[in-house]
Design a protein around this motif. Sequence first.
Motif, mmCIF file in Angstrom:
data_model
loop_
_atom_site.group_PDB
_atom_site.id
_atom_site.type_symbol
_atom_site.label_atom_id
_atom_site.label_comp_id
_atom_site.label_asym_id
_atom_site.label_seq_id
_atom_site.Cartn_x
_atom_site.Cartn_y
_atom_site.Cartn_z
ATOM 1 N N GLU A 283 0.863 -1.318 0.124
ATOM 2 C CA GLU A 283 -0.021 0.087 0.089
ATOM 3 C C GLU A 283 1.035 1.137 0.010
ATOM 4 O O GLU A 283 0.763 1.979 -0.656
ATOM 5 C CB GLU A 283 -0.889 0.138 1.227
ATOM 6 N N THR A 287 1.169 4.145 -2.963
ATOM 7 C CA THR A 287 0.943 5.383 -2.727
ATOM 8 C C THR A 287 2.127 6.205 -3.074
ATOM 9 O O THR A 287 1.963 7.520 -3.753
ATOM 10 C CB THR A 287 0.672 5.894 -1.092
ATOM 11 N N THR A 316 -6.068 4.317 -6.558
ATOM 12 C CA THR A 316 -6.230 5.175 -5.350
ATOM 13 C C THR A 316 -7.275 4.673 -4.420
ATOM 14 O O THR A 316 -7.384 4.579 -3.023
ATOM 15 C CB THR A 316 -6.610 6.633 -5.802
ATOM 16 N N ARG A 320 -7.320 1.627 -0.716
ATOM 17 C CA ARG A 320 -8.111 1.854 0.619
ATOM 18 C C ARG A 320 -8.738 0.697 1.561
ATOM 19 O O ARG A 320 -9.477 0.834 2.125
ATOM 20 C CB ARG A 320 -9.220 3.046 0.561
ATOM 21 N N HIS A 323 -6.647 -1.802 5.622
ATOM 22 C CA HIS A 323 -7.233 -0.978 6.969
ATOM 23 C C HIS A 323 -6.404 0.038 7.683
ATOM 24 O O HIS A 323 -6.561 0.212 8.905
ATOM 25 C CB HIS A 323 -7.873 -1.927 7.739
ATOM 26 N N ALA A 324 -5.312 0.392 6.876
ATOM 27 C CA ALA A 324 -4.368 1.616 7.315
ATOM 28 C C ALA A 324 -4.016 1.289 8.717
ATOM 29 O O ALA A 324 -3.435 0.101 9.060
ATOM 30 C CB ALA A 324 -5.152 2.780 7.302
#
Length: 353
Positions: A283, A287, A316, A320, A323-324
């Motif tokens: 991820e 980014t 993008t 997402r 789950h950061a």
Amino acid sequence: MSMDNQAFAQCLSALPENPTATDYRGAASALLPYIEANVPPMGEGQSLSRLRFLTGVAHRDLGLARLIEGHLDATQILREAGCPAESGKLYGIWASGGPADTTDMTGGAEGEHGSARLTGAKPFCSGSDIVDRALIYVYPAEQLLDVDMRGAGSRERLRFEAGEWRSAAFAETHTWTVRFEDFPVTEENHVGGPQWYFHRPGFCLGALAPAACWAGGAMGLVDAVRQRKLKDGHARAHLGAMVSSVCSMNAMLRWGADQIDADPNNTSGTLFPSALLVRHHIERACTETLDRFGRTLGPRPFAFEEANARRIAELTLYIRQCHAERDLEEVGGYLEKHPQFCSSSQFPILPGK
Ligand SMILES: Cc1cc2nc3c(=O)[nH]c(=O)nc-3n(C[C@H](O)[C@H](O)[C@H](O)COP(=O)(O)OP(=O)(O)OC[C@H]3O[C@@H](n4cnc5c(N)ncnc54)[C@H](O)[C@@H]3O)c2cc1C
């Protein structure tokens, strides 16, 4: 190129530059024989080949990859449950929860029509009216169901709520809300028992597949830069950094696949945190690639180049799905309890005796 690889390349090249849902349906269906013959299952020694296949599809088109990723996840789950998938059928898996998910099962063997009924709305159903069958997780019943989306009578018990999806990204994958209205389900629709879906050893095996797709999407952007004559040293520096990300994403996917092949039943308990590490890394690399792509080429590809603009929007959105910080917190919690996990003792910094 072998016959099989040729067939794969042909399926991908037949997809138009701006695919509609019908094109996706056609391309996914055309890929099914290739998948059945060539794409190995996870956890049986060739997990990396499976991930590379997904990366290859995503490199061509992220929408198609999203659909194929769901299909592979669903068929792997069915395999694990001991109920093989129907050959030639395209599957989805719809397990998204949260307040928008109102699916529930009512009634039962003694119910009005001798079967239970599935009711309520399921959000985030990729391929909603494209797939043939779908695995649906019903949270109140804690039950995974295998549902025929095209069978006689099915369609009149379903409604597709298309209007909620406002983004142009993935619009043609029809990731809609599906509303079930008194949809009959019997024991035959059950996949595993209650809670089996989340507690099966293979739960972690599917976690790398989205990351493989994200990586493929980013690699497509990097290749779009590589194909151009770069105008200055800044652009060349960005390209160097982007290619470094491509290498590290490949290395992380290989590491994750090796972990799975070494311990497919997750007896060590490390597969989930390992998958989160891979997903996090990819991820971040995606980014960074998105950022560097824009800094290298400016606004033109975002505004005037249909394929790149779509890829940027879709990548993008797709990343997402991680789950950061919620995932990182999980890794940090795991490390508190298992301080040896991925420590320098596992990656020796001094040569052994
Ligand atoms: C392109 C795409 C296709 C997908 N296809 C599928 C599919 O086929 N099958 C499937 O099962 N799932 C699918 N998903 C869904 C995905 O797996 C997750 O369920 C999805 O990412 C939503 O999870 P989440 O909202 O819990 O997000 P998370 O990142 O886990 O959490 C977001 C957090 O933000 C909070 N939040 C959100 N909005 C607000 C607000 N307005 N105010 C305050 N807090 C807020 C939420 O409560 C939550 O705590 C897809 C997702 C994408 C992006």
